[in-house]
Scaffold this active site. Sequence first.
Site, PDB file in Angstrom:
ATOM      1  N   ASN A   9     -12.645 -13.384 -28.351  1.00  0.00           N
ATOM      2  CA  ASN A   9     -11.572 -13.748 -29.268  1.00  0.00           C
ATOM      3  C   ASN A   9     -10.650 -12.538 -29.403  1.00  0.00           C
ATOM      4  O   ASN A   9     -10.990 -11.574 -30.074  1.00  0.00           O
ATOM      5  CB  ASN A   9     -12.183 -14.125 -30.630  1.00  0.00           C
ATOM      6  CG  ASN A   9     -11.126 -14.340 -31.694  1.00  0.00           C
ATOM      7  OD1 ASN A   9      -9.950 -14.495 -31.387  1.00  0.00           O
ATOM      8  ND2 ASN A   9     -11.551 -14.353 -32.959  1.00  0.00           N
ATOM      9  N   TRP A  10      -9.513 -12.624 -28.754  1.00  0.00           N
ATOM     10  CA  TRP A  10      -8.609 -11.459 -28.730  1.00  0.00           C
ATOM     11  C   TRP A  10      -7.805 -11.328 -30.009  1.00  0.00           C
ATOM     12  O   TRP A  10      -7.081 -10.357 -30.187  1.00  0.00           O
ATOM     13  CB  TRP A  10      -7.649 -11.569 -27.546  1.00  0.00           C
ATOM     14  CG  TRP A  10      -8.296 -11.570 -26.201  1.00  0.00           C
ATOM     15  CD1 TRP A  10      -9.636 -11.664 -25.913  1.00  0.00           C
ATOM     16  CD2 TRP A  10      -7.631 -11.467 -24.938  1.00  0.00           C
ATOM     17  NE1 TRP A  10      -9.828 -11.635 -24.562  1.00  0.00           N
ATOM     18  CE2 TRP A  10      -8.620 -11.505 -23.942  1.00  0.00           C
ATOM     19  CE3 TRP A  10      -6.288 -11.348 -24.572  1.00  0.00           C
ATOM     20  CZ2 TRP A  10      -8.305 -11.439 -22.587  1.00  0.00           C
ATOM     21  CZ3 TRP A  10      -5.977 -11.279 -23.227  1.00  0.00           C
ATOM     22  CH2 TRP A  10      -6.973 -11.320 -22.247  1.00  0.00           C
ATOM     23  N   LYS A  11      -7.864 -12.359 -30.854  1.00  0.00           N
ATOM     24  CA  LYS A  11      -7.091 -12.376 -32.106  1.00  0.00           C
ATOM     25  C   LYS A  11      -5.606 -12.126 -31.797  1.00  0.00           C
ATOM     26  O   LYS A  11      -5.136 -12.475 -30.713  1.00  0.00           O
ATOM     27  CB  LYS A  11      -7.655 -11.364 -33.098  1.00  0.00           C
ATOM     28  CG  LYS A  11      -9.172 -11.486 -33.250  1.00  0.00           C
ATOM     29  CD  LYS A  11      -9.708 -10.760 -34.423  1.00  0.00           C
ATOM     30  CE  LYS A  11     -11.226 -10.833 -34.373  1.00  0.00           C
ATOM     31  NZ  LYS A  11     -11.845 -10.421 -35.606  1.00  0.00           N
ATOM     32  N   HIS A  94     -12.360 -20.153 -37.756  1.00  0.00           N
ATOM     33  CA  HIS A  94     -12.707 -18.721 -37.808  1.00  0.00           C
ATOM     34  C   HIS A  94     -12.517 -18.236 -39.249  1.00  0.00           C
ATOM     35  O   HIS A  94     -11.610 -18.691 -39.950  1.00  0.00           O
ATOM     36  CB  HIS A  94     -11.810 -17.936 -36.846  1.00  0.00           C
ATOM     37  CG  HIS A  94     -12.267 -16.524 -36.650  1.00  0.00           C
ATOM     38  ND1 HIS A  94     -12.001 -15.537 -37.567  1.00  0.00           N
ATOM     39  CD2 HIS A  94     -12.999 -15.944 -35.670  1.00  0.00           C
ATOM     40  CE1 HIS A  94     -12.546 -14.397 -37.144  1.00  0.00           C
ATOM     41  NE2 HIS A  94     -13.159 -14.621 -35.994  1.00  0.00           N
ATOM     42  N   GLU A  96     -11.200 -15.701 -40.441  1.00  0.00           N
ATOM     43  CA  GLU A  96      -9.858 -15.179 -40.737  1.00  0.00           C
ATOM     44  C   GLU A  96      -8.894 -16.334 -41.003  1.00  0.00           C
ATOM     45  O   GLU A  96      -7.998 -16.229 -41.837  1.00  0.00           O
ATOM     46  CB  GLU A  96      -9.370 -14.285 -39.577  1.00  0.00           C
ATOM     47  CG  GLU A  96     -10.137 -12.968 -39.556  1.00  0.00           C
ATOM     48  CD  GLU A  96     -10.273 -12.328 -38.185  1.00  0.00           C
ATOM     49  OE1 GLU A  96      -9.556 -12.714 -37.251  1.00  0.00           O
ATOM     50  OE2 GLU A  96     -11.126 -11.422 -38.059  1.00  0.00           O
ATOM     51  N   GLU A 162     -21.072 -16.449 -37.655  1.00  0.00           N
ATOM     52  CA  GLU A 162     -20.448 -15.145 -37.828  1.00  0.00           C
ATOM     53  C   GLU A 162     -20.504 -14.734 -39.294  1.00  0.00           C
ATOM     54  O   GLU A 162     -19.661 -15.173 -40.095  1.00  0.00           O
ATOM     55  CB  GLU A 162     -18.981 -15.204 -37.390  1.00  0.00           C
ATOM     56  CG  GLU A 162     -18.787 -15.619 -35.948  1.00  0.00           C
ATOM     57  CD  GLU A 162     -17.463 -15.102 -35.398  1.00  0.00           C
ATOM     58  OE1 GLU A 162     -17.508 -14.428 -34.384  1.00  0.00           O
ATOM     59  OE2 GLU A 162     -16.411 -15.354 -36.015  1.00  0.00           O
ATOM     60  N   GLY A 168     -15.816  -7.203 -37.270  1.00  0.00           N
ATOM     61  CA  GLY A 168     -14.903  -6.070 -37.158  1.00  0.00           C
ATOM     62  C   GLY A 168     -15.289  -4.875 -38.005  1.00  0.00           C
ATOM     63  O   GLY A 168     -14.497  -3.952 -38.190  1.00  0.00           O
ATOM     64  N   SER A 208     -19.448  -7.838 -34.566  1.00  0.00           N
ATOM     65  CA  SER A 208     -19.691  -6.483 -34.043  1.00  0.00           C
ATOM     66  C   SER A 208     -20.659  -6.442 -32.860  1.00  0.00           C
ATOM     67  O   SER A 208     -21.448  -5.507 -32.731  1.00  0.00           O
ATOM     68  CB  SER A 208     -20.150  -5.549 -35.173  1.00  0.00           C
ATOM     69  OG  SER A 208     -19.129  -5.447 -36.158  1.00  0.00           O
ATOM     70  N   GLY A 229     -15.145 -10.109 -30.775  1.00  0.00           N
ATOM     71  CA  GLY A 229     -13.778  -9.742 -31.150  1.00  0.00           C
ATOM     72  C   GLY A 229     -13.380  -8.422 -30.516  1.00  0.00           C
ATOM     73  O   GLY A 229     -12.932  -8.375 -29.369  1.00  0.00           O
ATOM     74  N   GLY A 230     -13.586  -7.342 -31.236  1.00  0.00           N
ATOM     75  CA  GLY A 230     -13.128  -6.014 -30.807  1.00  0.00           C
ATOM     76  C   GLY A 230     -13.528  -5.657 -29.386  1.00  0.00           C
ATOM     77  O   GLY A 230     -12.697  -5.169 -28.605  1.00  0.00           O
TER      78      GLY A 230
HETATM   79  C1  PEP Z   1     -14.711 -12.302 -34.280  1.00  0.00           C
HETATM   80  O1  PEP Z   1     -13.575 -12.066 -34.633  1.00  0.00           O
HETATM   81  O2  PEP Z   1     -15.039 -13.460 -34.035  1.00  0.00           O
HETATM   82  C2  PEP Z   1     -15.651 -11.184 -34.150  1.00  0.00           C
HETATM   83  C3  PEP Z   1     -16.919 -11.448 -33.999  1.00  0.00           C
HETATM   84  O3  PEP Z   1     -15.122  -9.909 -34.200  1.00  0.00           O
HETATM   85  P1  PEP Z   1     -15.914  -8.514 -33.915  1.00  0.00           P
HETATM   86  O4  PEP Z   1     -16.697  -8.708 -32.643  1.00  0.00           O
HETATM   87  O5  PEP Z   1     -14.822  -7.516 -33.777  1.00  0.00           O
HETATM   88  O6  PEP Z   1     -16.804  -8.267 -35.082  1.00  0.00           O
END
Ligand code: PEP
Length: 254
Positions: A9-11, A94, A96, A162, A168, A208, A229-230
């Site tokens: 997920n590049w956001k 998600h 967010e 999640e 993040g 993470s 994500g990251g």
């Molecule tokens: C996400 O945004 O779905 C996520 C899991 O982010 P991160 O891996 O950065 O915690």
Amino acid sequence: MRTPIIAGNWKMNKTVAEARELVAEMIPFLKDVQGVKTVFCPPAPSLLPIAAMLEGTDIDLGAQNMHWESGGAYTGELAPAMVSEFGEFVILGHSERRAYFGETDETVNKKIRAAQANGLTPIVCVGETLEENKANKTSEVVSRQIKAGLADVSAALVIAYEPIWAIGTGLAATAEIANDTIKTIRAVLAELFGEEDAQKIRILYGGSVKGSNAAEYFSQSDIDGALVGGAALKADDFVKIIYVARAEVMKSNA
Ligand code: PEP
């Protein structure tokens, strides 16, 4: 045996030029990976150019969100058919989107139904806040999100558990705790769809995940991959996560 999915997920990161660069870096390492499904979920403007780059590979594409209506006066939104033109997956609900854009279990439910009607596989996100976690409400929260979000939908979907406090932040849930919550989610899925279908649904962990901790998660009984994500923005780390998933598959096939 459920084929694991690793979805990036590049956001709201990467211009089209940057997205092309990132994908070009990863394709040689990921194009033929067997036993693990890789999915890139870039921002919407990159769907078309990346779809072209992924032709002939086993890598799939997904959007990060979409509207449930098939079209019309919804400024700024993406219709399901616009996503399914290029992608196979769509991330829905998600945390967010729920926190900053007012999404609820009800709107997530409408989106899941629209995604399935358009041949897309939704990756439905659920998870608890830190306060809910501290108050031992994790099972209650994810059960509510699953039951309300998945009313009248089919079992053709993927779930991503999640914990919001782990997204993040570098504060990943321990693999054992994530696995226990995912077992709870699978039990709720069995109530909704029956045991046989519940056993087929992939449930990912997200929060993470990186190359260095991926093996802890993928060696668990009920964790079927990750929503990343990251680390999905770093070619070497994302490739490593997929290779770790492949190594776990090979280990369990041996
Ligand atoms: C996400 O945004 O779905 C996520 C899991 O982010 P991160 O891996 O950065 O915690």
